[in-house]
Design a protein around this motif. Sequence first.
Motif, short mmCIF file in Angstrom:
data_model
loop_
_atom_site.label_atom_id
_atom_site.label_comp_id
_atom_site.label_asym_id
_atom_site.label_seq_id
_atom_site.Cartn_x
_atom_site.Cartn_y
_atom_site.Cartn_z
N ILE A 42 0.85 -1.19 0.00
CA ILE A 42 0.00 0.00 0.00
C ILE A 42 0.88 1.24 0.00
CG2 ILE A 42 -1.75 1.28 1.28
CD1 ILE A 42 -2.63 -1.39 2.47
N ALA A 43 0.62 2.16 -0.90
CA ALA A 43 1.46 3.35 -1.02
C ALA A 43 0.96 4.50 -0.16
CB ALA A 43 1.55 3.79 -2.48
N ALA A 44 -0.33 4.53 0.12
CA ALA A 44 -0.92 5.66 0.84
C ALA A 44 -0.83 5.45 2.35
CB ALA A 44 -2.37 5.84 0.43
N SER A 45 -0.29 6.44 3.04
CA SER A 45 -0.15 6.34 4.48
C SER A 45 -1.50 6.33 5.19
CB SER A 45 0.67 7.52 5.02
OG SER A 45 2.02 7.42 4.61
N SER A 46 -2.51 6.99 4.59
CA SER A 46 -3.82 7.08 5.23
C SER A 46 -4.44 5.70 5.46
CB SER A 46 -4.76 7.95 4.40
OG SER A 46 -4.91 7.42 3.09
N VAL A 47 -4.23 4.81 4.50
CA VAL A 47 -4.78 3.45 4.64
C VAL A 47 -4.07 2.71 5.77
CG1 VAL A 47 -5.16 1.26 3.46
CG2 VAL A 47 -5.37 3.40 2.20
#
Length: 234
Positions: A42-47
């Motif tokens: 996963i690239a997005a920190s929010s996830v």
Amino acid sequence: MPTTPHVEKHFTSTEAVRDVVIGMSDGLTVPFALAAGLTGAIAASSVIVTAGLAEVAAGSIAMGLGGYLAARGDAEHYHSELAREHQEIRDEPEKEMAEVSHVLQEYGMAPDEAAILVERIRHRPEDWVRFMMRFELGLEEPNPHRVYKSAFTIGISYLVGGMIPLLPYFFVAQAQVGLLWSAGITAIALLVFGGVKGKATGTNAARSAIQTLLVGGVAATIAFLVARAFSHGG
């Protein structure tokens, strides 16, 4: 001639520190490993923040419940053995007297010296039972409030420890960057936690800090590899 009063300092909060160590150690390693494992997929920190917060919440509840059950089990075991000692003293006093004598002799008393104390303690059933619990079975009466304190302490310690590895992901958008910061902050936290633990327990703070970092680092690495394997496998 004035003398400096002799003050003995002994560490008496072993159970509380043990609960903090259990909660904080797992809190620092498990959420870090989960976030690190997910970073590869996963690239997005929010996830990762969302998943990490869910794990910290569930983990703190589970750890607190585990602490509650463990402390309650200790209390139940103590009271079960206490009832058994009362019964044995009532039904087999001669055998129990021989056991008291044996314990005293293990501490260096001669048989005739032990016999005097045995004769005295046999007329004090409550003290007799407490003696057997402490010196024969090695059991101390648990604090009746420890069940709830242990659950709370372990749960909160896990929550606090678990938030530390997740903090960088709140402030950077790219998970890979967050992982680097998370690894560094977690390592520092392990060192600080180990040092504080060593100081609190009266052991060498530097050695405790290094040991905590190494043990926590190994645990986090293993958990990270497992999480990474599953994230790639999915």
